[in-house]
Design an enzyme around this catalytic site. Structure first.
Site, PDB file in Angstrom:
ATOM      1  N   HIS A  76       1.961  -9.499  -2.198  1.00 12.19           N
ATOM      2  CA  HIS A  76       2.313 -10.598  -3.089  1.00 12.19           C
ATOM      3  C   HIS A  76       2.402 -10.168  -4.552  1.00 12.19           C
ATOM      4  CE1 HIS A  76       1.711 -14.347  -0.417  1.00 12.19           C
ATOM      5  NE2 HIS A  76       2.027 -13.300   0.328  1.00 12.19           N
TER       6      HIS A  76
ATOM      7  N   HIS B 234       2.918  -8.611   9.219  1.00  5.38           N
ATOM      8  CA  HIS B 234       2.270  -9.538  10.140  1.00  5.38           C
ATOM      9  C   HIS B 234       1.639  -8.850  11.340  1.00  5.38           C
ATOM     10  CE1 HIS B 234       4.938 -13.040   8.487  1.00  5.38           C
ATOM     11  NE2 HIS B 234       4.031 -12.611   7.628  1.00  5.38           N
TER      12      HIS B 234
END
Length: 720
Positions: free
Chosen positions: A95, A263
């Site tokens: 992020h 993920h």
């Protein structure tokens, strides 16, 4: 006098929600704040502190060992899922780096800006404040030798390594900032996560995302995990993903690899009531000490954590690097459901018990895995599906592609590889790093300059070509600039802003000189520009020598990714008084944006514009702003005549004005908005008045040369 009267002069020193800033009073006024970011007054380090020198002293082995140890050192105040902080640290790095966008090179992990608003309080960054606090003991230990920017970028890389991935490498050298980057435009929305059909949307037309934005909503890093506007539809989500990742400089294969690799590790958190969460860090109470999203009503940690609102892991073994993401995604059918927090997500139909991940706190409890709408796009979109199936068949290839894409994600805004420091810098040169070979350094500069002078090139042509070559530099991601002389390559030599016919005629003169003397075209172009400045100063009766550094190299077409470089094409240049077309944003605002990207200050911008006008470097040799009778001489006439009250100024078009003699009404000059802003804006006028003074003619020349040299050397990271 009342003893209870407050002694503080409210609003006198700061702007509060109850006070009015200048821009509130005069919203049409040109704000120069974009040029005043990261003033040295905000920097707590001494003037002689050099992070690039300090980080070289870092014990890289000890740091890596400490980070590996941290991953499994679970803290009771914020326990690690399955006893491993890998997923949290990967998300922290992702992020931080994922805000990068190619349009203006802004965003990314290069400055440690995630510590400050708005990023530290974006909804998509929920609970990353905890990750940074977990890293604090390491930052404290290594101190000035390790920036927050490097540590945040490195944490995710070590997390992957600790879980079994062979990483591609890592480069240190990111220097911290000490103030929020208010110059970055994140969108016009006034609220978080507004749907795209809202009137404040960043979309227009069918689904056209506003430039330079990459994320689909205010407060998101990339796409909405629940679907477009929170409405699940994997095919529509795939369109958003493709556009967003392209604006992050990623192709389809890199996009699938990053989605899957991100993920493969960790889980999403939505096992609770999101309404119980307190405000984000910037809105939290003072006694929360910078922590946000606190659940003070219930437990709110471990298995009860709420972050995104989506709940569950993607894979069977979320603390191991494996190919489980594709096995889970492709080998099951999926159905829509909602998390305990009420978020849309997908769950597998008829999954075997042994394929379920374990509870983060109790391994005897099995939990339901999930996929977001973005994950389902990897299965439903035809192109993404092909890539996913390829990765599923060849796990080693997937690991290789991911490790390279992760390296690109975390280093894309660092610029040339020469800026990378540390023992793990990859040897391989990568195309996206815009490689430039080192050019000859030891040559007779005076002889080359003499050869250029004897060609008879005009001052304007010499200065203009050097400027056009250097002006592409962006301090945001350290791309562009004069080094490499890419202005002569297939892409850039055709850009309209470079005046292709004029450019070709100049290069035909300069390139043979480079060949004859065995030097780079890049050095010859800059040296010619410097010579032009010296000749212009001579015409103004000043004998000067413009500083010059040798060693620039010449890039080739094979070293240049044209698709990647296309975003550097200038669409405007206030310094050359040029707009490719009329934009919704004013010409002077466009100039400020370009100035900030080039790393120039407001007074450097002022002196450069004034000097380039009188030298005669306007696009297509237009007369706008050439307020002088001595065109070609480096005089302060632009400022003298701009501030002379013997003239009046009249609009004659959208971006065109005439300057007339006050007594006779006779037209004297024409001007653009960019020219007149230096007399209209109070701050810029104060600079213009300095350079218009009778006693500052020498200062004007000296300051112009200083600013010019700064532009020519902005991309010289190979020299100190």
């Amino acid at each position: 006098m009342s003893e209870n009267k407050c002694p503080v002069m409210h609003g006198s020193a700061t702007t509060t929600e109850n006070s009015m800033a200048n821009m509130n009073w005069w919203p049409k006024s040109l704000s120069l704040d974009i040029l005043h970011q990261h003033d040295q007054k905000t920097n707590p380090m001494t003037a002689d502190f050099n992070y690039q020198d300090e980080v070289k002293k870092l014990d890289f082995v000890a740091l890596k060992n400490d980070l590996h140890a941290l991953m499994t050192d679970s803290q009771a105040w914020w326990p690690a899922d399955w006893g491993h902080y890998g997923g949290l640290m990967i998300r922290l790095t992702w992020h931080a780096a994922g805000t990068y966008r190619i349009a203006d090179g802004r965003g990314g992990a290069g400055h440690g800006s995630q510590r400050f608003a708005p990023l530290n309080s974006w909804p998509d960054n929920g609970n990353l404040d905890k990750a940074r606090r977990l890293l604090w003991p390491i930052k404290k230990k290594y101190g000035n030798k390790l920036s927050w920017a490097d540590l945040i970028a490195y944490a995710g890389t070590i997390a992957y390594e600790s879980m079994g991935l062979k990483t591609f490498g890592f480069g240190f050298g990111r220097e911290d900032i000490w103030h929020p980057e208010k110059d970055i435009y994140w969108g016009a929305e006034k609220d978080w996560l507004l749907p795209t059909d809202n009137h404040n949307s960043r979309y227009s037309g069918e689904r056209n995302l506003e430039n330079p934005l990459a994320a689909v909503m205010m407060g998101l890093i990339y796409v909405n995990p629940e679907g477009v506007d929170g409405k699940p539809d994997p095919l529509k989500t795939a369109q958003d993903i493709r556009e967003t990742f392209a604006r992050m400089a990623m192709n389809d294969e890199e996009t699938v690899a990053l989605t899957a690799g991100g993920h493969t590790i960790g889980k999403a958190h939505g096992n609770g009531n999101a309404d119980l969460l307190g405000p984000e860090p910037e809105g939290a109470d003072i006694h929360d000490q910078g922590f946000g999203w606190l659940n003070k009503a219930k437990r709110g940690i471990g298995r009860d954590t709420v972050t995104s609102g989506i709940e569950g892991a993607w894979t069977t073994y979320p603390t191991e690097w494996d190919n489980g993401y594709f096995t889970m995604l492709l080998n099951h059918e999926w159905e829509l459901c909602k998390s305990p927090a009420g978020a849309w997500q997908w769950q597998p139909i008829n999954i075997k018990e042994e394929d379920k991940p374990r509870d983060v706190e109790d391994p005897s409890i099995s939990t339901m895995p999930m996929m977001t709408d973005a994950d389902m796009a990897m299965k439903v979109d035809p192109e993404y599906r092909k890539i996913s199936e390829h990765f599923h068949r060849e796990p080693e290839y997937f690991s290789e592609v991911f490790s390279r894409a992760w390296f690109k994600l975390t280093h894309r805004d660092m610029g040339p590889k020469v800026r990378y420091l540390g023992p793990d810098v990859p040897v391989e040169d990568l195309l996206w790093q815009d490689p430039v070979p080192t050019g000859p350094k030891d040559f007779n500069v005076a002889m080359v300059k003499k050869a250029i002078k004897e060609t008879g090139l005009s001052i304007s042509d010499m200065v203009t070509t050097a400027w056009d070559s250097a002006r592409t530099f962006r301090g945001s991601d350290k791309r562009g600039g004069a080094n490499g002389a890419r202005i002569r390559l297939a892409l850039q030599k055709q850009w309209p802003g470079n005046e292709p016919k004029r450019l070709a005629s100049v290069l035909c003169v300069l390139e043979p000189i480079a060949v004859s003397y065995g030097v780079s075209v890049a050095d010859v172009i800059v040296l010619a520009g410097n010579l032009g400045i010296e000749l212009a100063a001579k015409k103004a009766d000043f004998d000067v020598t413009v500083p010059f550094r040798t060693g620039r190299g010449d890039a080739t077409d094979e070293m240049t990714d044209n698709d990647s470089f296309a975003v550097l094409e200038p669409l405007h240049d206030g310094y050359r008084n040029w707009l490719k077309q009329d934009f919704a944003v004013s010409a002077e605002e466009l100039m400020l944006d370009r100035t900030q990207l080039m790393g120039l200050t407001a007074h450097e911008m002022t002196v450069l514009v004034g000097g380039m006008r009188v030298i005669g470097t306007n696009y297509a040799d237009t007369g706008h702003g050439v307020f002088t009778e001595r065109k070609g001489a480096l005089t302060n006439d632009f400022f003298v005549n701009l501030t002379d009250m013997n003239y009046i100024w009249k609009p004659i078009g959208q971006n065109e004005y005439e300057i007339c003699e006050r007594q006779t009404g006779k037209r004297k000059w024409t001007a653009s908005r960019v020219d007149l802003i230096f007399g209209s804006n109070s701050v810029l006028r104060s600079y213009a008045e300095v350079y218009a003074q009778d006693d500052n003619k020498q200062k004007f020349v000296n300051d112009f040369i200083s600013a010019w040299t700064k532009v020519m050397n902005a991309d010289r990271f190979d020299v100190s």
